[in-house]
Design a protein around this motif. Structure first.
Motif, mmCIF file in Angstrom:
data_model
loop_
_atom_site.group_PDB
_atom_site.id
_atom_site.type_symbol
_atom_site.label_atom_id
_atom_site.label_comp_id
_atom_site.label_asym_id
_atom_site.label_seq_id
_atom_site.Cartn_x
_atom_site.Cartn_y
_atom_site.Cartn_z
ATOM 1 N N PHE A 1 1.496 -6.955 4.823
ATOM 2 C CA PHE A 1 0.854 -5.924 4.814
ATOM 3 C C PHE A 1 0.120 -5.727 3.544
ATOM 4 C CE2 PHE A 1 4.569 -3.757 6.810
ATOM 5 C CZ PHE A 1 4.335 -4.114 8.098
ATOM 6 N N GLN A 2 0.672 -6.382 2.079
ATOM 7 C CA GLN A 2 0.055 -6.500 0.794
ATOM 8 C C GLN A 2 -1.545 -6.789 1.398
ATOM 9 O OE1 GLN A 2 1.064 -9.414 -2.173
ATOM 10 N NE2 GLN A 2 1.558 -7.407 -3.204
ATOM 11 N N GLN A 3 -1.523 -7.928 2.142
ATOM 12 C CA GLN A 3 -2.886 -8.744 2.317
ATOM 13 C C GLN A 3 -4.033 -7.359 2.947
ATOM 14 O OE1 GLN A 3 -4.081 -12.480 2.730
ATOM 15 N NE2 GLN A 3 -3.025 -13.247 0.866
ATOM 16 N N LEU A 4 -2.778 -7.216 4.242
ATOM 17 C CA LEU A 4 -3.954 -5.771 4.998
ATOM 18 C C LEU A 4 -4.186 -4.230 3.636
ATOM 19 C CD1 LEU A 4 -2.222 -5.300 8.040
ATOM 20 C CD2 LEU A 4 -4.281 -6.514 7.906
ATOM 21 N N LYS A 5 -3.423 -3.969 2.939
ATOM 22 C CA LYS A 5 -3.635 -3.080 2.258
ATOM 23 C C LYS A 5 -4.711 -3.636 0.714
ATOM 24 C CE LYS A 5 -1.381 0.519 0.183
ATOM 25 N NZ LYS A 5 -0.246 1.591 -0.122
ATOM 26 N N GLU A 6 -4.837 -4.600 0.573
ATOM 27 C CA GLU A 6 -5.903 -5.164 -0.277
ATOM 28 C C GLU A 6 -6.817 -5.325 0.048
ATOM 29 O OE1 GLU A 6 -4.004 -8.857 -2.759
ATOM 30 O OE2 GLU A 6 -2.382 -6.846 -4.260
ATOM 31 N N GLY A 7 -7.403 -5.400 1.985
ATOM 32 C CA GLY A 7 -8.778 -5.610 2.792
ATOM 33 C C GLY A 7 -8.726 -7.042 3.045
ATOM 34 N N LYS A 8 -7.471 -7.822 2.449
ATOM 35 C CA LYS A 8 -7.907 -9.248 2.963
ATOM 36 C C LYS A 8 -7.881 -9.668 4.697
ATOM 37 C CE LYS A 8 -7.079 -10.490 -2.181
ATOM 38 N NZ LYS A 8 -5.930 -10.981 -2.629
ATOM 39 N N LEU A 9 -6.979 -9.252 5.158
ATOM 40 C CA LEU A 9 -6.647 -9.630 6.342
ATOM 41 C C LEU A 9 -7.288 -7.805 7.169
ATOM 42 C CD1 LEU A 9 -3.171 -10.887 6.140
ATOM 43 C CD2 LEU A 9 -5.462 -12.405 6.487
ATOM 44 N N PHE B 1 3.773 0.553 1.606
ATOM 45 C CA PHE B 1 2.862 -0.044 2.825
ATOM 46 C C PHE B 1 3.416 1.205 4.108
ATOM 47 C CE2 PHE B 1 3.763 -3.764 1.516
ATOM 48 C CZ PHE B 1 1.998 -4.371 0.328
ATOM 49 N N PRO B 2 3.257 2.846 3.541
ATOM 50 C CA PRO B 2 3.343 3.363 4.785
ATOM 51 C C PRO B 2 2.784 3.713 6.062
ATOM 52 C CG PRO B 2 2.732 4.715 2.415
ATOM 53 C CD PRO B 2 2.655 3.183 2.675
ATOM 54 N N GLU B 3 1.110 3.438 5.876
ATOM 55 C CA GLU B 3 0.601 3.289 6.692
ATOM 56 C C GLU B 3 0.980 2.114 7.589
ATOM 57 O OE1 GLU B 3 -2.139 1.155 3.378
ATOM 58 O OE2 GLU B 3 0.356 2.271 3.564
ATOM 59 N N TYR B 4 1.595 1.444 7.672
ATOM 60 C CA TYR B 4 2.285 0.010 8.145
ATOM 61 C C TYR B 4 3.343 0.244 8.856
ATOM 62 C CZ TYR B 4 -2.864 -2.204 6.230
ATOM 63 O OH TYR B 4 -3.807 -1.932 6.477
ATOM 64 N N TYR B 5 4.222 0.994 8.236
ATOM 65 C CA TYR B 5 5.819 0.325 8.092
ATOM 66 C C TYR B 5 6.097 1.433 9.527
ATOM 67 C CZ TYR B 5 10.351 1.715 8.326
ATOM 68 O OH TYR B 5 12.145 1.766 8.505
ATOM 69 N N HIS B 6 5.294 1.618 10.253
ATOM 70 C CA HIS B 6 5.590 2.487 11.544
ATOM 71 C C HIS B 6 6.209 0.823 12.743
ATOM 72 C CE1 HIS B 6 2.012 1.964 13.459
ATOM 73 N NE2 HIS B 6 1.132 1.948 12.861
#
Length: 415
Positions: free
Chosen positions: A103-111, A218-223
């Motif tokens: 999730f962290q890498q998704l939020k940072e735009g790395k993934l 990461f509320p945008e991914y927690y679902h």
């Protein structure tokens, strides 16, 4: 200069929680399988185990879990603990750290969610609970996330680890670095799935800390944690979390190993209040179901979140020394919310502490003092019990003649 304590009220006088920060009001979609490191088995005859007490602010509560912690997500209040800091085998709860880094890498735009990782033979060969990925195929990160949350897939966890870290060993190094940053002092990772290994461990307090960060950061991914089922490779699997499948929770993860027993990190939200329950060392699948539900209900029924003061509301006034105004209003920059036991109105004391008088100059927003809440049954660990008080306005310092006159007046009258 002396510290002044002002008792604002005892018991009655505070309305129940009516306003929370936006993150606390966010709602999520409601959520609907014993291997060495998977989840993990299924229902069966319960093992006869004698309960022993856990500590709570309102007295002991029995549980068959070897390790347990219950926290209030909104305030951080610790509602129940039982040997919470002893490291133990975390089994599939390990995958929460794999998810956190993803999730962290998704939020940072790395993934990107639609990005694919190639499935290695190592990932495909993993035993235990699986997503059933095929060696040599490319699978999206989004599907691998679902494969972890719903299927508890050891293969999905290794695929993410290899795709992000290059090797699972490199990824384990990333996991330990992330744990250190989060203050998880009783955890150490050797793999991404929780496959049993000497020196691979977590405490339930650390698991609760990690769970809190996954939800908050990461509320945008927690679902994804609350999806009832997931079909991959023509195989449909139901979420292994009993709180999710029963519609009683929206996450997070379950686990099981022979050494560690059954475990669960569960959470749900009721009336804008969220509670996190982490249990490990449970004796059976059945006890994981009953204990998680029972302790979740206990937390909601035994405590409540109370808003003491709204953000920006004047809490009190404090005297000013050598200022152009004799008093300055004090407020809280965020809603002051505290978790209290049911029936708190008859026992709780709320007071403010600040140095008096406050020397000018004073700047609006300057931290002046704090709110203190005392009384039987108040849980520890919550920030609101020491909520900061800040100045509402600027107060300039008196000029030289004014300061001289003020000092003379103080010498003569003591005021």
């Amino acid at each position: 200069m002396n510290t002044r304590r002002v008792l604002l009220f005892v018991g009655a006088g505070v309305a129940s929680l009516s306003a929370l920060p936006a993150w606390a009001k966010r709602r999520h979609a409601p959520e609907a399988g014993a291997t060495p490191s998977g989840d993990e088995g299924g229902p069966g005859a319960s093992t006869a185990v004698v309960s022993s007490p856990a500590e709570t602010p309102i007295g002991p509560v029995d549980t068959v879990a070897t390790h347990a912690i219950v926290i209030d997500f909104n305030t951080g209040a610790v509602l129940l603990t039982k040997d919470p800091d002893t490291p133990s085998p975390p089994s599939s709860l390990t995958k929460l750290m794999t998810i956190y880094i993803t999730f962290q890498q998704l939020k940072e735009g790395k993934l990107r969610l639609g990005q694919t990782f190639l499935i290695s033979e190592h990932a495909w060969h993993m035993g235990g609970s699986r997503m059933f990925v095929q060696v040599g195929t490319n699978v999206t990160i989004e599907d691998l996330i679902r494969g972890i949350f719903v299927d508890s897939g050891n293969d999905a966890a290794v695929a993410l680890a290899e795709g992000i870290g290059g090797t699972e060993d490199n990824f384990a190094t990333m996991m330990n670095a992330a744990a250190a940053k989060l203050g998880m002092t009783h955890s150490h990772f050797l793999n991404a799935s929780g496959w049993p290994a000497d020196g691979h461990f977590m405490s339930v307090r650390d698991i609760a800390t990690l769970s809190e960060h996954i939800i908050r950061d990461f509320p945008e991914y927690y679902h994804y944690a609350g999806e009832q089922s997931f079909a991959y490779n023509k195989i449909n699997q139901m979420n292994r979390n009993p709180l999710v499948t029963a519609g009683l929770g929206d996450g997070l993860k379950t686990g099981h190993t022979e050494e560690g027993g059954y475990s669960l990190a569960g959470t749900t939200e009721r009336n804008y209040r969220r509670v996190i329950v982490v249990l490990n060392g449970l004796p059976s699948w059945d006890s994981r179901v009953t204990e998680s539900k029972r302790l979740m209900d206990w937390a909601f029924n035994s405590f409540q979140d109370v808003q003491l003061f709204a953000a920006g509301a004047q809490v009190t006034q404090a005297p000013v020394w050598l200022g152009e105004a004799p008093m300055v209003g004090l407020t809280v920059p965020q809603p002051a919310v505290v978790t209290m036991p049911m029936g708190w109105q008859n026992t709780v004391k709320v007071a403010v502490d600040y140095p008096a008088p406050i020397p000018a100059p004073i700047t609006a927003g300057q931290v002046i003092g704090q709110i203190n809440v005392t009384g039987p049954g108040i849980p520890s660990g919550q920030a609101a019990t020491g909520a900061q008080l800040v100045a509402m306005t600027d107060v300039r310092r008196l000029g030289l003649p004014g300061r001289a006159l003020a000092r003379l007046r103080h010498f003569i009258t003591g005021a």
